[in-house]
Scaffold this motif. Structure first.
Motif, PDB file in Angstrom:
ATOM      1  N   ALA A 193       0.942  -1.166   0.039  1.00 53.89           N
ATOM      2  CA  ALA A 193      -0.080  -0.112  -0.017  1.00 53.89           C
ATOM      3  C   ALA A 193       0.865   1.061  -0.073  1.00 53.89           C
ATOM      4  O   ALA A 193       0.664   2.218  -0.494  1.00 53.89           O
ATOM      5  CB  ALA A 193      -0.927  -0.113   1.237  1.00 53.89           C
ATOM      6  N   ALA A 194       2.036   1.365   0.659  1.00 53.77           N
ATOM      7  CA  ALA A 194       2.944   2.363   0.775  1.00 53.77           C
ATOM      8  C   ALA A 194       3.475   2.882  -0.811  1.00 53.77           C
ATOM      9  O   ALA A 194       3.571   3.798  -0.990  1.00 53.77           O
ATOM     10  CB  ALA A 194       3.870   2.266   1.757  1.00 53.77           C
ATOM     11  N   THR A 195       3.801   1.603  -1.485  1.00 49.65           N
ATOM     12  CA  THR A 195       4.389   1.912  -2.739  1.00 49.65           C
ATOM     13  C   THR A 195       3.255   2.457  -3.670  1.00 49.65           C
ATOM     14  O   THR A 195       3.412   3.488  -4.411  1.00 49.65           O
ATOM     15  CB  THR A 195       4.961   0.606  -3.318  1.00 49.65           C
ATOM     16  N   ARG A 196       2.082   1.772  -3.277  1.00 49.13           N
ATOM     17  CA  ARG A 196       0.749   2.386  -4.290  1.00 49.13           C
ATOM     18  C   ARG A 196       0.740   3.845  -3.933  1.00 49.13           C
ATOM     19  O   ARG A 196       0.428   4.805  -5.008  1.00 49.13           O
ATOM     20  CB  ARG A 196      -0.438   1.789  -3.664  1.00 49.13           C
ATOM     21  N   ARG A 197       0.679   4.443  -2.733  1.00 48.02           N
ATOM     22  CA  ARG A 197       0.636   5.665  -2.519  1.00 48.02           C
ATOM     23  C   ARG A 197       1.649   6.869  -3.069  1.00 48.02           C
ATOM     24  O   ARG A 197       1.467   7.736  -3.752  1.00 48.02           O
ATOM     25  CB  ARG A 197       0.597   5.986  -1.025  1.00 48.02           C
ATOM     26  N   THR A 198       2.828   6.223  -3.145  1.00 50.25           N
ATOM     27  CA  THR A 198       3.982   6.939  -3.805  1.00 50.25           C
ATOM     28  C   THR A 198       3.674   6.803  -5.286  1.00 50.25           C
ATOM     29  O   THR A 198       4.094   8.026  -5.779  1.00 50.25           O
ATOM     30  CB  THR A 198       5.386   6.213  -3.472  1.00 50.25           C
ATOM     31  N   VAL A 199       3.464   6.018  -5.868  1.00 48.33           N
ATOM     32  CA  VAL A 199       3.020   5.793  -7.265  1.00 48.33           C
ATOM     33  C   VAL A 199       2.012   6.937  -7.497  1.00 48.33           C
ATOM     34  O   VAL A 199       2.098   7.476  -8.641  1.00 48.33           O
ATOM     35  CB  VAL A 199       2.642   4.253  -7.879  1.00 48.33           C
ATOM     36  N   ARG A 200       0.999   6.648  -6.846  1.00 49.86           N
ATOM     37  CA  ARG A 200      -0.150   7.635  -7.026  1.00 49.86           C
ATOM     38  C   ARG A 200       0.188   9.120  -6.927  1.00 49.86           C
ATOM     39  O   ARG A 200      -0.320   9.907  -7.762  1.00 49.86           O
ATOM     40  CB  ARG A 200      -1.464   7.176  -6.056  1.00 49.86           C
ATOM     41  N   ASP A 201       0.963   9.292  -5.873  1.00 48.82           N
ATOM     42  CA  ASP A 201       1.431  10.754  -5.587  1.00 48.82           C
ATOM     43  C   ASP A 201       2.087  11.213  -6.779  1.00 48.82           C
ATOM     44  O   ASP A 201       1.888  12.313  -7.233  1.00 48.82           O
ATOM     45  CB  ASP A 201       1.999  10.921  -4.336  1.00 48.82           C
ATOM     46  N   THR A 202       3.184  10.319  -7.272  1.00 56.26           N
ATOM     47  CA  THR A 202       4.072  10.766  -8.467  1.00 56.26           C
ATOM     48  C   THR A 202       3.227  10.912  -9.722  1.00 56.26           C
ATOM     49  O   THR A 202       3.329  12.149 -10.417  1.00 56.26           O
ATOM     50  CB  THR A 202       5.098   9.703  -8.649  1.00 56.26           C
ATOM     51  N   GLN A 203       2.062  10.182  -9.986  1.00 56.59           N
ATOM     52  CA  GLN A 203       1.399  10.144 -11.008  1.00 56.59           C
ATOM     53  C   GLN A 203       0.420  11.640 -11.063  1.00 56.59           C
ATOM     54  O   GLN A 203       0.280  12.199 -11.821  1.00 56.59           O
ATOM     55  CB  GLN A 203       0.312   8.897 -11.053  1.00 56.59           C
ATOM     56  N   ASP A 204      -0.118  11.567  -9.702  1.00 54.16           N
ATOM     57  CA  ASP A 204      -0.864  12.895  -9.541  1.00 54.16           C
ATOM     58  C   ASP A 204      -0.077  14.278  -9.796  1.00 54.16           C
ATOM     59  O   ASP A 204      -0.539  15.112 -10.336  1.00 54.16           O
ATOM     60  CB  ASP A 204      -1.360  12.975  -8.193  1.00 54.16           C
ATOM     61  N   ALA A 205       1.097  13.908  -9.228  1.00 56.29           N
ATOM     62  CA  ALA A 205       1.987  15.592  -9.485  1.00 56.29           C
ATOM     63  C   ALA A 205       2.421  15.632 -10.979  1.00 56.29           C
ATOM     64  O   ALA A 205       2.230  16.805 -11.605  1.00 56.29           O
ATOM     65  CB  ALA A 205       3.325  15.256  -8.635  1.00 56.29           C
ATOM     66  N   SER A 206       2.526  14.560 -11.663  1.00 55.34           N
ATOM     67  CA  SER A 206       2.710  14.625 -13.301  1.00 55.34           C
ATOM     68  C   SER A 206       1.434  15.226 -13.749  1.00 55.34           C
ATOM     69  O   SER A 206       1.469  16.204 -14.692  1.00 55.34           O
ATOM     70  CB  SER A 206       3.083  13.398 -13.908  1.00 55.34           C
ATOM     71  N   ARG A 207       0.184  14.703 -13.540  1.00 59.11           N
ATOM     72  CA  ARG A 207      -1.089  15.091 -14.279  1.00 59.11           C
ATOM     73  C   ARG A 207      -1.173  16.499 -13.667  1.00 59.11           C
ATOM     74  O   ARG A 207      -1.680  17.358 -14.712  1.00 59.11           O
ATOM     75  CB  ARG A 207      -2.181  14.282 -13.749  1.00 59.11           C
ATOM     76  N   GLU A 208      -1.199  16.933 -12.691  1.00 53.82           N
ATOM     77  CA  GLU A 208      -1.385  18.438 -12.027  1.00 53.82           C
ATOM     78  C   GLU A 208      -0.437  19.247 -12.878  1.00 53.82           C
ATOM     79  O   GLU A 208      -0.770  20.623 -13.332  1.00 53.82           O
ATOM     80  CB  GLU A 208      -1.133  18.542 -10.675  1.00 53.82           C
ATOM     81  N   ALA A 209       0.876  18.960 -13.023  1.00 59.10           N
ATOM     82  CA  ALA A 209       1.814  19.871 -13.547  1.00 59.10           C
ATOM     83  C   ALA A 209       1.472  20.026 -15.156  1.00 59.10           C
ATOM     84  O   ALA A 209       1.604  20.989 -15.716  1.00 59.10           O
ATOM     85  CB  ALA A 209       3.389  19.103 -13.632  1.00 59.10           C
ATOM     86  N   LEU A 210       1.220  18.755 -15.908  1.00 57.19           N
ATOM     87  CA  LEU A 210       0.729  18.900 -17.241  1.00 57.19           C
ATOM     88  C   LEU A 210      -0.443  19.776 -17.632  1.00 57.19           C
ATOM     89  O   LEU A 210      -0.777  20.555 -18.424  1.00 57.19           O
ATOM     90  CB  LEU A 210       0.525  17.438 -17.732  1.00 57.19           C
ATOM     91  N   THR A 211      -1.448  19.616 -16.319  1.00 60.20           N
ATOM     92  CA  THR A 211      -2.686  20.286 -16.654  1.00 60.20           C
ATOM     93  C   THR A 211      -2.442  21.718 -16.395  1.00 60.20           C
ATOM     94  O   THR A 211      -3.100  22.449 -17.129  1.00 60.20           O
ATOM     95  CB  THR A 211      -3.596  19.736 -15.390  1.00 60.20           C
TER      96      THR A 211
END
Length: 192
Positions: free
Chosen positions: A117-135
């Motif tokens: 679950a901790a890896t899932r959070r890190t992956v999700r947070d990284t993906q979210d940051a990428s999506r937010e920056a691109l947005t």
């Protein structure tokens, strides 16, 4: 009296990141880590708890350094299309290095998510940051008239993150930037 740590934990995390990135979590043993880092097993456990703790530290280090650098490069682009193209091509180049090691975060998503679950959070947070920056880059591009107002920046950003994830997995199968880079132009056509 507690013993003083006899190694640089930041350097150890960086070296562990490289090892996990090239081999993967499952193929990297505690023995591999202690040998590669030049520390004893007791020191590894004292500093990081266990292999999982060191892996999470390595993922966080990757996110704070390489992934963050990719997002910063978006801010330096002259126009949105050029900034996105540069970021995507650079990520291909990095992922194709060392015979196709891919992206540590995408590798973690493929290898560890069901178990950790901790890896899932890190992956999700990284993906979210990428999506937010691109947005944000795409939102500004719409405001400047670089993109048609009919485009939803959030949806385009989500598409580009999904495309990039697939591209990074493909870089493990075909670690040749010359083969993968033309695909970037196809993805950028979504901005037309």
């Amino acid at each position: 009296m507690a013993r003083t740590r006899e190694f640089d934990t930041e350097a150890a995390v960086n070296r562990a990141m490289e090892l996990f990135w090239s081999r993967g979590y499952e193929a990297t043993s505690v023995r591999d880590l202690t040998q590669h880092l030049g520390i004893g097993q007791g020191s590894l456990y004292a500093a990081f708890g266990d292999k999982d703790g060191l892996y999470r530290a390595a993922l966080e280090h990757y996110r704070a350094t390489l992934a963050a650098a990719a997002l910063r490069s978006l801010e330096e682009g002259v126009d949105a299309r050029s900034a996105i193209r540069t970021m995507l091509v650079e990520r291909i180049r990095i992922a194709a290095e060392d015979n196709g090691r891919g992206c540590l975060v995408v590798n973690a998503a493929c290898e560890r998510l069901p178990e950790d679950a901790a890896t899932r959070r890190t992956v999700r947070d990284t993906q979210d940051a990428s999506r937010e920056a691109l947005t944000e880059v795409l939102r500004v591009a719409v405001e400047r008239g670089e993109l048609a107002a009919r485009h939803d920046p959030h949806t385009l950003a989500a598409f580009l993150v999904t495309f990039l994830n697939g591209l990074l997995v493909s870089s493990k199968v075909t670690p040749d930037p010359r083969t993968l880079e033309p695909l970037v132009e196809v993805a950028l056509a979504a901005l037309d």
